[in-house]
Design a protein around this motif. Structure first.
Motif, PDB file in Angstrom:
ATOM      1  N   LYS A  77       1.050  -1.193   0.383  1.00  0.00           N
ATOM      2  CA  LYS A  77       0.041   0.290  -0.078  1.00  0.00           C
ATOM      3  C   LYS A  77       1.171   1.277   0.227  1.00  0.00           C
ATOM      4  O   LYS A  77       0.363   2.528   0.131  1.00  0.00           O
ATOM      5  CB  LYS A  77      -0.824   0.287   1.599  1.00  0.00           C
ATOM      6  N   ALA A  80       1.244   7.140   0.552  1.00  0.00           N
ATOM      7  CA  ALA A  80       0.272   5.812   0.664  1.00  0.00           C
ATOM      8  C   ALA A  80      -0.101   6.099  -1.157  1.00  0.00           C
ATOM      9  O   ALA A  80      -0.363   6.952  -2.422  1.00  0.00           O
ATOM     10  CB  ALA A  80      -1.330   6.317   0.981  1.00  0.00           C
ATOM     11  N   ILE A 111      -6.627   5.211   2.397  1.00  0.00           N
ATOM     12  CA  ILE A 111      -6.153   4.264   3.397  1.00  0.00           C
ATOM     13  C   ILE A 111      -7.083   4.706   4.609  1.00  0.00           C
ATOM     14  O   ILE A 111      -6.797   5.668   5.351  1.00  0.00           O
ATOM     15  CB  ILE A 111      -4.899   3.689   3.568  1.00  0.00           C
ATOM     16  N   GLU A 140      -6.802   0.948   9.527  1.00  0.00           N
ATOM     17  CA  GLU A 140      -5.670   0.115   8.436  1.00  0.00           C
ATOM     18  C   GLU A 140      -4.626  -0.304   8.629  1.00  0.00           C
ATOM     19  O   GLU A 140      -3.629   0.669   8.705  1.00  0.00           O
ATOM     20  CB  GLU A 140      -6.917   0.949   7.003  1.00  0.00           C
ATOM     21  N   VAL A 151      -1.707  -0.205   7.330  1.00  0.00           N
ATOM     22  CA  VAL A 151      -0.430   0.386   6.654  1.00  0.00           C
ATOM     23  C   VAL A 151       0.426  -1.076   5.644  1.00  0.00           C
ATOM     24  O   VAL A 151       0.707  -0.333   4.715  1.00  0.00           O
ATOM     25  CB  VAL A 151       0.054   1.803   6.871  1.00  0.00           C
ATOM     26  N   THR A 195       0.140   8.345  10.738  1.00  0.00           N
ATOM     27  CA  THR A 195       0.384   6.680  10.893  1.00  0.00           C
ATOM     28  C   THR A 195       1.599   6.167  12.641  1.00  0.00           C
ATOM     29  O   THR A 195       1.813   7.454  13.128  1.00  0.00           O
ATOM     30  CB  THR A 195       1.514   6.020   9.968  1.00  0.00           C
ATOM     31  N   LYS A 241      -4.711   8.944  -1.364  1.00  0.00           N
ATOM     32  CA  LYS A 241      -4.129   8.002  -2.184  1.00  0.00           C
ATOM     33  C   LYS A 241      -3.105   9.750  -2.165  1.00  0.00           C
ATOM     34  O   LYS A 241      -3.107  10.325  -2.014  1.00  0.00           O
ATOM     35  CB  LYS A 241      -4.583   7.948  -2.983  1.00  0.00           C
TER      36      LYS A 241
END
Length: 882
Positions: A191, A206, A210, A214, A216, A264, A285
């Motif tokens: 991803k 990314a 996402i 989720e 990564v 993240t 994205k």
């Protein structure tokens, strides 16, 4: 007169048709549309037959195909004691870890390995290529070349040696192929992709949208014997902060967020040596993936990063790059240098372009590719660096500093942007002979005669004209006798595509640099002599941009050779005088005849120049004849050699603007010592099919003339032709007119009688003598007509300058006021007066310039008419021959 010579040699006919062969190593690969620096979709990681981790083929891979590509991280670790790093320098002193699954390829001990890693040290990238066809689920192995010498592989080497001694292979437990849905997902970075970030480092992004919560990325780590307090490129891997590790996939390329907007978080499983990275909010994205660097509070390597965060505050700091640098939106200059222009340059770099990245240094989004192409080209133009002391000015992040340090004895790299200096120190910390200094070149004070080379790449265009002049004088002081100055600049206009809030850059004409450095003189009389200049061909080929120019100068002492002193004293071929010659002779010419005589010369040599032949002109001036021959014969190559640095600078600046097809066949070189010393005219023997030496032997004394002719004989192929065009004496020197004697003395000519020159040529050539004095007289007559039209009393410049325009100026002032009142009725009377006065002041400056041009035109007229009439009279009387 001119003489036709044919080389007399017993070596036979020349060989034609030699072919050039280029060898390319081609990697075959199929990658996704996102141009990621890291691509490992063809491989997966699983437990190997020995309980460790290995890399396996996720699909069939053909021989020559790229298996994986990625980016390397240099680490301060001793690879002699750690198996999990690669050697990352030719001298085996630097070590690195890699992205993707690269650090999990096991060694092949007895059977041939099925992959090989190609390492690009300067770019910190690699490709792993298949050495044979590889089946799906087959383990991927390397040949560990360092097995022979790294102590950490001592036990592995013993196993290998024992296996070889027994004549068999190790008994390896069989591994069963796995269905794709059952393959363990030890490493999954599907991803995520990697690319250069906004600051020139590498970031993780990314590949798809996402959702919050989720997964990564997941992966595994290698523990390393490295101190993470010193290196920012490893994770803490124990509760007591004493163990450090590097991770798989793209895990080490998630940059830090300083503004609290990280997206993240990494979950670490210390006992299992694995991790998982999750989204803590929705991620779009192509959005960059960032962490909160918790260890920023206590790790020494993040000291500067922490200071930036605290100084800038969350509202004014953006994401940092992977090197621990943050862009501050509100930078400020240090004020060195003074003046509005200097302040603008300081603001431009310290505020707008302060991020220490390659893209910022080159102001181009395609900086990586351009750097790979242009850096070797720039380095190829430098003199020998072995054992030399080098001063690099405007060093930036050290794009050239490391290479200069590697090749030379000692380097002092100077830049006025502190963040760039810091990055230079970090990138090149392993070069102990490199010192990086934060300073402004306009304020720099250094010991006299302390460097053999002063190098700069994109510096002078950020200085004013006066600062460039001061720079030239300072460099003369800092250089040792015989030392060199090299600089490269953007000329005419900008080259990169970076966005600029404002742009104070000085995009000069190359001739402006030539003039400034040619005129510079040190207190002891030392000065610069241009050695070479050209456009940066990489930019010409990739971008069609021929305005990136480089120059190499040599510092010559006050007691220059007689040949150099002659040209300096007479000033016959200065830029200004060359322009004057062109007005009379035609573009590209500093001697009589123009294209008409060039055609005659080309006709004489045509029988010996076939398709692909090479023609040389020695003493090519502004390139008129060389350019004419190249245009008339698109099937040959032409090379001109200039004796004057001013001529060479002018002709090179023009030639780079020629159509690509012409520029590839027409080249120029500089021989400031008229080709006499051994280091000049050093081309391969028999390299040229025809050579033209036009109006140049007359500048050389009786000792130097045969030296040049001997070199011409060596350069000319057997059976080739040489044409020598020269002034000659029709009578003994004591019998010619006093005017001609004074003319010869004033210009430093050394003229021979045609019989004497023929005898000299016959030492090396079969000679045919042709007297073209009548043509010379005709060309001079044509020149006199041009002189009258261009410089005489009736020329436009002199006529316009003589007009009294005071009434018109007064009327113009009234018109300006009326026009402004009509356009902006609310303006007060004093504003209207000020505006009209300012406009008239500018107009008067132009009129004053016209008067100055007219005065110069009158001087040129008197000089040109006197010179042309003198030579014409001498030729008609028989005193002068051609």
């Amino acid at each position: 007169m001119f003489s036709l010579g044919r080389a007399t040699s017993a070596f036979g006919a020349p060989r034609h048709g030699a072919k050039q062969v280029a060898i390319f190593l081609t990697f075959r690969g199929r990658f996704c549309s996102t141009d990621s620096l890291v691509e490992c979709s063809k491989v997966y990681a699983r437990r190997d037959a020995y309980g460790g981790v290995g890399t396996f083929a996720a699909q069939r891979i053909q021989k020559g195909e790229v298996v994986e590509r990625g980016v390397a991280r240099r680490l301060p670790v001793d690879g002699n004691n750690s198996q999990y790093v690669f050697t990352w320098s030719p001298d085996r002193s630097i070590w690195a870890s890699g992205s993707g699954c690269s650090i999990f390829y096991n060694a092949s001990l007895t059977s041939p390995a099925n992959t090989e890693m190609y390492r690009h040290f300067e770019e910190d990238t690699f490709e792993i290529v298949a050495l044979r066809d590889i089946q799906e689920d087959e383990e991927l192995t390397h040949l560990y070349k360092s097995l022979e010498w790294r102590p950490c592989f001592k036990e592995l080497k013993a196993i290998r040696d024992g296996m070889l001694a027994s004549g068999g292979e190790a008994s390896t437990p069989a591994l069963q192929p796995l269905a794709k849905e059952k393959r363990p997902e030890l490493v999954d970075c599907s991803k995520v992709y990697a690319k250069k970030d906004a600051y020139g480092g590498v970031g993780a992004y990314a590949r798809q949208a996402i959702k919050k919560g989720e997964l990564v990325e997941r992966g595994i780590v290698r523990r390393l014997p490295v101190d993470g307090n010193e290196s920012p490129f490893v994770f803490t891997w124990s509760e007591d902060k004493s163990v450090w590790a590097t991770g798989s996939g793209l895990s080490v390329y998630y940059n830090a967020s300083l503004d609290g907007n990280e997206n993240t978080e990494m979950i670490r499983y210390f006992d299992e040596d694995r991790f998982e990275i999750y989204a803590i909010r929705d991620i779009a994205k192509d959005e960059e993936l960032t962490h909160l660097y918790k260890s920023i509070e206590w790790r020494e390597c993040f000291k500067d990063l922490k200071a930036i965060r605290e100084a800038a505050g969350k509202s004014s700091a953006g994401n940092t790059n992977d090197n621990g640098n943050a862009k501050i939106k509100n930078g400020n200059g240090n004020g060195n240098g003074g003046g509005k222009a200097r302040d603008s340059f300081l603001e431009y770099w310290n505020a707008d372009h302060s991020a220490p990245t390659l893209e910022n240094m080159m102001l181009d989004s395609n900086a990586g590719q351009m750097d790979r192409l242009e850096r070797p080209e720039i380095l190829s133009a430098l003199p020998s660096l072995a054992g030399k002391r080098v001063l690099e000015l405007g060093a930036g992040i050290g794009r050239f500093s490391g290479i200069l340090a590697q090749k030379s004895g000692e380097v002092l790299a100077v830049d006025f942007v502190e963040s760039s200096c810091a990055e230079n120190r970090r990138l090149n910390a392993h070069h102990k002979n490199l010192k990086v200094q934060h300073d402004d070149v306009t304020m720099l004070e250094l010991e006299p005669k302390s460097f053999e080379l002063v190098f700069s790449n994109w510096l002078l265009m950020y200085l004013t004209d006066d600062e460039v002049r001061d720079f030239a004088t300072n460099v003369l002081k800092w250089l040792r006798p015989g030392g060199h100055l090299f600089f490269r600049e953007s000329c005419f206009h900008a080259s990169g595509d970076a966005a600029r809030r404002f742009n104070p850059t000085q995009y000069r004409d190359p001739n402006a640099y030539s003039q400034i450095f040619s005129e510079a003189v040190a207190e002891d009389g030392s000065r610069f002599q241009l050695q070479a200049t050209n456009c940066v061909e990489s930019y010409a080929q990739i971008k069609g941009n021929v305005h990136q120019m480089w120059f190499r100068w040599e510092k010559i002492g006050p007691y220059a050779s007689q040949r150099r002193t002659h040209f300096l004293q007479t000033g016959q071929y200065t830029a200004a005088h060359c322009m004057r010659y062109e007005k009379i002779y035609g573009r590209g010419y500093v001697c009589v005849g123009g294209d008409d005589f060039s055609q005659r010369l080309l006709n004489y040599v045509s029988p010996t120049i076939f398709r692909g032949a090479r023609l040389m002109e020695i003493g090519s001036g502004l390139g008129g004849t060389a350019s004419f021959c190249a245009r008339q014969r698109p099937d040959i190559y032409v090379h001109g050699v200039c004796f004057s640095g001013d001529c060479y600078s002018l002709v090179t600046g023009r030639n780079v603007k020629s159509p690509k097809e012409l520029r590839e066949r027409l080249t120029f070189d500089l021989a400031p010592e008229c080709g006499v010393p051994e280091h000049e005219l050093r081309y391969l023997p028999n390299a040229f099919d025809a050579i033209i030496v036009r109006d140049n032997l007359m500048h050389l004394d009786l000792e130097d003339k045969p030296v040049i002719l001997q070199k011409v004989n060596r350069l000319l192929r057997p059976g080739g032709k040489v044409i020598v065009v020269d002034y000659g004496l029709g009578k003994p020197l004591d019998e010619v007119s006093s005017d001609l004697k004074e003319h010869i003395k004033e210009n430093g000519y050394h003229l021979l009688h045609p019989k004497e020159e023929k005898a000299l040529l016959e030492r090396w050539f079969e000679v045919e003598e042709i007297d073209v004095t009548n043509s010379f007289i005709e060309y001079l007559q044509q020149g006199l007509a041009v002189i009258e039209a261009e410089f005489g009393e009736g020329c436009a410049v002199r006529k316009n300058a003589g007009n009294n325009l005071e009434p018109e100026l007064e009327a113009a002032k009234t018109s300006i006021i009326e026009a402004m009142q009509k356009a902006i009725s609310r303006l007060p009377q004093n504003a209207l007066e000020d505006a009209s006065t300012s406009a008239l002041s500018t107009l008067k400056m132009h009129l004053d310039a016209e008067v100055a041009d007219a005065e110069k035109c009158e001087v040129d007229y008197e000089w040109a008419r006197r010179t042309w009439l003198l030579e014409q009279t001498a030729a008609k009387s028989g005193d002068l021959k051609w």
